[in-house]
Scaffold this motif. Sequence first.
Motif, short mmCIF file in Angstrom:
data_model
loop_
_atom_site.label_atom_id
_atom_site.label_comp_id
_atom_site.label_asym_id
_atom_site.label_seq_id
_atom_site.Cartn_x
_atom_site.Cartn_y
_atom_site.Cartn_z
N ARG A 78 0.86 -1.21 -0.05
CA ARG A 78 0.02 0.21 0.06
C ARG A 78 0.93 1.26 -0.07
NH1 ARG A 78 -5.32 1.38 3.19
NH2 ARG A 78 -5.06 3.60 3.44
N CYS A 79 1.99 1.30 0.74
CA CYS A 79 2.82 2.47 0.97
C CYS A 79 3.78 2.57 -0.04
CB CYS A 79 3.18 2.59 2.47
SG CYS A 79 1.67 2.69 3.43
N ALA A 94 3.76 0.44 9.95
CA ALA A 94 2.52 0.15 9.33
C ALA A 94 2.85 0.54 7.76
CB ALA A 94 1.30 1.16 9.60
N TRP A 95 2.83 -0.55 6.80
CA TRP A 95 3.01 -0.32 5.60
C TRP A 95 2.26 -1.11 4.34
CZ3 TRP A 95 6.34 3.21 4.40
CH2 TRP A 95 7.04 3.45 2.97
N ALA A 96 1.35 -2.01 4.74
CA ALA A 96 0.63 -2.68 3.91
C ALA A 96 -0.66 -2.75 4.36
CB ALA A 96 1.32 -4.15 3.66
N ALA A 97 -1.66 -3.31 3.26
CA ALA A 97 -3.07 -3.61 3.60
C ALA A 97 -3.61 -4.95 3.39
CB ALA A 97 -3.95 -2.60 2.78
N MET A 98 -4.19 -5.30 4.35
CA MET A 98 -4.84 -6.91 4.07
C MET A 98 -5.97 -7.00 3.27
SD MET A 98 -4.41 -7.98 7.94
CE MET A 98 -4.69 -9.89 8.04
N ALA A 99 -6.46 -8.08 2.89
CA ALA A 99 -7.40 -8.36 2.15
C ALA A 99 -8.88 -7.75 2.88
CB ALA A 99 -7.68 -9.62 1.82
N ALA A 100 -9.70 -7.35 1.99
CA ALA A 100 -10.84 -6.54 2.47
C ALA A 100 -11.76 -7.27 3.47
CB ALA A 100 -11.81 -6.17 1.28
#
Length: 87
Positions: A30-31, A65-71
């Motif tokens: 994400r970042c 904090a650097w990524a996003a998990m599945a929705a």
Amino acid sequence: MCTIASLLFVTMFAYNAVPGQTDGDPGTSRCGRNRPGQVALSRDLWGMGFLCGEPVLVNGQRFIAWAAMAAHHRMSVDVLVPSTLVR
């Protein structure tokens, strides 16, 4: 910086930067490009005001904090484990 709560109870997972455990490019999050010590946050946590690069303590260990998990994940963090540690 997230100042909503100083303590959150979350479910912790671990993942590798490999195609089967990421969406699209396993080297990008994400970042931006993956970096050591990163953690993926569930999207509800991002919605609480966390920022890219913000320190996150998980069980006393510092991550970024650097990524996003599945929705479908809620109140969860996903620690990036280097693929070289997987057998």
